[in-house]
Design an enzyme around this catalytic site. Structure first.
Site, short mmCIF file in Angstrom:
data_model
loop_
_atom_site.label_atom_id
_atom_site.label_comp_id
_atom_site.label_asym_id
_atom_site.label_seq_id
_atom_site.Cartn_x
_atom_site.Cartn_y
_atom_site.Cartn_z
N ASP A 294 18.43 15.64 -30.24
CA ASP A 294 18.51 15.77 -28.78
C ASP A 294 17.35 16.60 -28.26
O ASP A 294 17.42 17.16 -27.17
CB ASP A 294 19.84 16.42 -28.37
CG ASP A 294 21.00 15.43 -28.47
OD1 ASP A 294 20.75 14.23 -28.30
OD2 ASP A 294 22.13 15.87 -28.75
N CYS B 288 21.19 25.55 -30.86
CA CYS B 288 21.07 24.17 -30.36
C CYS B 288 19.70 24.09 -29.69
O CYS B 288 19.52 24.50 -28.54
CB CYS B 288 22.18 23.86 -29.36
SG CYS B 288 22.11 22.18 -28.72
N THR B 289 18.71 23.60 -30.45
CA THR B 289 17.32 23.70 -29.99
C THR B 289 17.03 22.87 -28.76
O THR B 289 16.10 23.17 -28.02
CB THR B 289 16.37 23.25 -31.13
OG1 THR B 289 16.77 21.96 -31.56
CG2 THR B 289 16.43 24.22 -32.28
N CYS B 290 17.81 21.79 -28.53
CA CYS B 290 17.51 20.96 -27.37
C CYS B 290 17.80 21.67 -26.07
O CYS B 290 17.18 21.41 -25.04
CB CYS B 290 18.30 19.65 -27.44
SG CYS B 290 20.08 19.89 -27.48
N SER B 291 18.78 22.60 -26.10
CA SER B 291 19.16 23.28 -24.85
C SER B 291 18.97 24.79 -24.91
O SER B 291 19.41 25.50 -24.02
CB SER B 291 20.62 22.97 -24.51
OG SER B 291 21.46 23.32 -25.61
#
Length: 1003
Positions: free
Chosen positions: A695, A969-972
């Site tokens: 994501d 959670c790297t995407c957010s």
């Protein structure tokens, strides 16, 4: 190279002849006429020079203007013929004569009111005819050829009429005579200082020292290097830097006088009238060498002879045809070099300095001595111009009677581009004579001072505004020579006052600028580029201020309108601002980019965040064509919005998935990129054997990891510079010939997917991507030692020091393991670097490093980049901005990171949060960077900076703190933090998580 001193010939040696007599000085009321044997009338010899205002002798007639403003015309007495009595001519209605000149058959007579009349010499008893075709134009100068005439108005307009066989009246291919004065359109807007006419050619001089010529050119009398006639005014380029202050035309030759007293001649030399000790024609202006060392005061051309006056020596020199003894020595021989006429003109006793006027006619020469300068007509009166003394009178005088005259003067000047251009001429260090585009030659300080003065006098300012309104109705029509275009530098400053009238005229001016042909806009940009920084900035602020106000109005209009927004007038301002911005870019950003920003754009975005108003969207779409008006923050917002929009549209289609193995990362990547056929789709990355859905996190980590591997020195893909820790394309083509194409494609995909690809490229790459030529400053960034060495070459004052450097136009490079010398130009190994060519050497060196040596490599890179990033919105970024968007930056502000943090399942005051930040701030700097990588996939900060960088800390919601470590959670940018028993446990869990990330990545 040391300058050699030029020895000057002693002035007493100029044109001297030991066998020439030097009689005693003349009396103060002498009038000399050569040849003496040709008498116009017995009474002429009795004329008191003190009563003569002007003398003209052409085509067998001699005409004088008396101080009582009447004209007397004397017929020439032919051999054995009878003389007729002189004609006495008066103008109608008692008008007084100011100036005259004659053609073959008629006189031009100018009244003191500036009205021009023609008089047929052959028609005795007839009255002069007023040239009503000139209307209310006030004429200040006149000139006659054999069969054509020129007249210059006080408003700066040049009129021509008569025969046009050779194009001498600038009427194109028209063969029939031009019977009425016609405007010489090609010279519109150019402030002329002097006009002259030869037998069938015309020459004019501008106040900037530019000489224009046209008409017959059979002998090279136009000075253009050939013998082709010209049917429109053409710049005599050979005189561009000669500081010309006066021009004179003979029958088929021309002479020019410089500010330094030097004389150049060109054209017919058959009788020696050029003074070059030959009878050869000269097609280009040539310095009269025999006069070198003397400061010439006056020059006058007859039909085939020339007169020169040197006031310092009290000498008059003549050369050319002597067939009728017009050279003043009694003989009939031609003279090929300047020689004295045989009389010396000095002071008499204690009398005031006498003034000498020389006049050269058909085959006559006249010397007139005057007691007072004002007793002789001013033949070179100028067009109307703003002068300091005149301006002071405008703003201080309140007498209604005087005001009407002043008002007319103000209207005349500011409704004429020529008068405006001639009003604010740079005088210091003779800059205004440099008529190339090296300097603007406009005294902008004088323009500002004038604005300040008239701003205190609304009555004067109102007249100026009305006159400018009239000017701007026609300013689009005049031709765009560099001298005429200077009006576009001056008028914006005159209109800098914030009021509705000035703003409206500025819009008109911007429209006129944008509608100029491209070549003329380039000339104007060159003038802008050579303004001093303060004045350039002031010019930008004038347009930027008005554009801001107009955009605010356009936003309100768009919010209230349900229809699609139509073009609004302020876009003309943005076009001009873009021209100024591009000038600033080419001049290495002399003023900061913020001077071009329009803050109202943020207001527009704020409205769009709450209301997707179609007219507002349309307005933003149009503004996107002018990215220089956006601040970096706005550009990033628009860039992300564009990419998100494209990705959202592509979400319903198949995504482009990149399947890679960590141990074969580069090979898998190249294979995937070579086989990809959906480059416009959003990119998803999956590491083989690792769980999770991309994501955003794995994709960012992919670019971070592959960038690190590709830039490793052992890969030998890039050339590494140890001093700067930067990379550049290798000068040698790698084994994989498509390697730079693939890297470019990878780079483009990173930008298209809003990821950071931290390849340590210098700013030069991003300049080249924007078609901006890198400079020495860019080489200093890439290789500080080489750059500083080249700078030292440029800064060295002594020629011998440069010679001792033993430099030539080569550069040493390693190719296939061997050291070779590469030539920077043809035969460069045999061209030593000197003080004269060192700038060329440095430029060639920079061009080789960033251009020639990597031309194919960069070309391949850009081909791949454009495929990887199909959207061209990236072009809105400046080179420095694009580097930050692609590479991120490392300006860390950990305190700001804490301030921006958000919480989910926690409160800021919770003990866990307090302890977390205490542990985080205690970490070493490298561990903090690792935390960023753990959280986002890269330790680089996005373009918006820490001020816009946010992290969310959420409750991991695990019961056993010993088994569950922090998760990201790297995407957010969400950090899932477990609850714990004490600070030591939290610190240990955080360090273990970071160590595992360093070893295994996101897995």
């Amino acid at each position: 190279m040391r300058k050699r001193s030029r020895s000057r010939r002693p002035r007493t040696q100029v044109g001297t002849r030991s066998d020439l007599p030097h009689p005693s000085p003349l009396r103060s009321k002498d009038l000399l006429l050569f040849p003496k044997a040709v008498s116009y009338h017995a009474s002429l010899s009795k004329e008191d020079p003190g009563t003569i205002r002007q003398v003209s002798c052409k085509q067998g007639y001699l005409a004088i203007v008396k101080t009582d403003r009447t004209v007397i015309v004397y017929d020439r007495a032919e051999d054995g013929g009878c003389q007729r009595s002189p004609q006495r001519i008066k103008l109608n209605k008692g008008a007084k004569v100011d100036l005259l000149d004659s053609e073959a058959s008629h006189l031009l007579i100018l009244s003191s009111e500036g009205k021009l009349s023609e008089h047929s010499i052959a028609s005795r008893g007839s009255k002069p005819r007023l040239l009503k075709e000139l209307g209310d134009k006030r004429i200040v100068q006149i000139a006659c050829g054999d069969h054509h005439s020129l007249a210059l108005s006080k408003g700066g307009e040049l009129f021509a009429w008569g025969q046009n066989d050779y194009g001498q009246v600038a009427a194109g291919r028209e063969i029939n005579p031009i019977t009425e004065p016609r405007l010489v359109w090609e010279l519109e807007g150019i402030p002329l200082a002097k006009i002259a006419a030869g037998s069938a050619h015309s020459v004019v001089l501008s106040v900037f020292g530019t000489v224009y010529s046209w008409g017959k050119n059979a002998y090279g009398q136009l000075g253009l290097g050939d013998t082709e006639e010209r049917r429109s005014p053409t710049i005599v380029k050979a005189l561009e830097h000669e500081k010309t202050v006066f021009v004179s035309c003979g029958g088929e030759h021309t002479a020019v006088l410089s500010k330094d007293g030097l004389v150049c001649t060109f054209g017919d030399g058959s009788c020696g009238q050029l003074g070059h000790n030959s009878r050869r024609n000269e097609l280009l202006p040539r310095l009269v060498a025999e006069l070198f060392g003397a400061r010439v005061s006056q020059v006058a051309c007859g039909r085939r002879h020339t007169l020169i006056y040197v006031a310092e020596l009290g000498e008059i020199y003549s050369f050319g045809s002597g067939a009728e003894r017009q050279l003043g020595q009694g003989g009939k021989c031609d003279r090929l070099i300047p020689l004295p006429i045989g009389r010396k003109f000095n002071r008499v006793g204690n009398a005031s300095e006498e003034l000498v006027k020389i006049i050269a006619g058909e085959n006559q020469s006249i010397v007139l001595l005057l007691k007072e300068k004002k007793s002789y007509a001013n033949l070179n009166r100028s067009i109307a111009r703003v002068e300091e003394e005149k301006t002071d009178k405008w703003v201080s005088n309140s007498d209604p009677n005087c005001w009407q005259t002043m008002k007319q003067d103000v209207k005349l000047i500011f409704s004429s581009a020529a008068c405006i251009n001639g009003s604010f001429v740079e005088k210091s260090r003779a800059k205004h004579f440099r008529t190339s585009l090296e300097v603007a030659a406009v005294d902008m300080s004088a323009v500002l001072l004038f604005c300040e003065k008239i701003s205190t006098k609304p009555k004067v300012f109102t007249v100026v505004i009305k006159a400018l309104k009239k000017l701007l109705q026609s300013v689009s029509d005049f031709p765009g020579s560099p001298e005429a275009l200077r009006v576009f530098l001056i008028v914006p400053i005159l209109l800098r006052r914030e009021d509705s009238q000035s703003d409206h005229l500025l819009l008109q001016l911007a429209q006129a600028i944008w509608r100029r042909p491209q070549k003329e806009k380039q000339l104007l940009e060159s003038l802008w580029a050579n303004l001093e920084i303060a004045f350039f900035k002031d010019l930008v602020s004038v347009y930027q201020r008005l554009a801001t106000a107009k955009l605010s109005s356009a936003i309100e209009h768009a919010r209230c309108s349900e229809k699609t927004l139509q073009d609004v007038d302020f876009f003309w301002l943005l076009h001009v601002l873009r021209m100024l911005y591009e000038v600033n870019c080419r001049r290495s950003f002399r003023i900061q980019e913020s001077n071009f920003h329009i803050p109202e754009v943020k207001k527009l975005l704020a409205f769009l965040m709450t209301d997707l108003n179609l007219p507002l969207i349309e307005l933003l779409r149009k503004l996107a064509k002018f990215p220089f008006i956006f601040e970096m923050e706005v550009k990033v917002f628009m860039y992300r919005a564009e990419c998100s929009s494209r990705n959202l549209m592509a979400a319903f289609a198949m995504t482009s998935e990149l399947l890679v193995r960590r141990q074969y990362l580069i090979q898998d990547t190249w294979q995937s990129l070579r086989n990809a056929n959906r480059d416009h789709q959003p990119l998803r990355v999956r590491f083989v054997g690792e769980p999770g859905i991309d994501d955003g996190g794995p994709c960012q980590e992919f670019f971070t990891v592959i960038g690190r591997e590709l830039c490793a020195p052992e890969k030998q893909i890039f050339r590494h510079f140890e001093e700067s820790h930067l990379i550049w394309f290798s000068h040698q083509v790698p084994a994989q010939e498509d390697i730079y194409f693939l890297i470019g494609k990878l780079f483009g995909k990173a930008l298209y997917n809003m990821k950071i690809a931290a390849f340590p490229f210098p700013l030069a790459l991003f300049k080249k991507m924007a078609n901006i030529q890198p400079t020495l400053e860019d080489l200093k960034e890439l290789s500080p030692v080489v750059g500083s060495n080249l700078q030292a070459v440029l800064d060295e004052d002594y020629e011998d020091v440069i010679e001792n450097m033993m430099l030539d136009f080569t550069i040493t490079e390693e190719h296939d393991g061997s050291i070779v010398d590469v030539e920077l130009k043809e035969n460069g190994a045999n061209i030593p670097v000197t003080k004269c060519n060192r700038k060329e050497y440095v430029d060639a060196y920079v061009n080789y490093m960033f251009g020639t040596s990597v031309e194919k490599q960069f070309g391949d890179f850009m081909c791949g980049f454009k495929i990887g990033c199909p959207s061209e919105i990236w072009k809105m970024f400046l080179p420095a901005e694009l580097r930050v968007v692609l590479l991120g930056h490392t300006k860390y502000d950990w305190e700001q990171l804490e301030k921006n943090a958000k919480y989910h399942g926690y409160e800021r005051s919770d003990e866990t949060i307090e302890d977390f930040w205490a542990v985080f701030h205690a970490l070493p700097e490298e561990k903090k960077k690792n935390f960023l990588s753990f959280l986002t996939g890269t330790d680089c900060i996005p373009a918006q900076g820490m001020g816009r960088f946010t992290v969310t800390i959420a409750d991991l919601r695990r019961e056993d703190a010993d088994q569950w470590y922090p998760e990201a959670c790297t995407c957010s940018r969400v950090l899932h933090l477990p609850r714990y028993s004490n600070k030591d446990v939290l610190q240990n869990m955080l360090l273990v998580a970071l160590e595992n990330y360093e070893k295994f990545g996101l897995s």
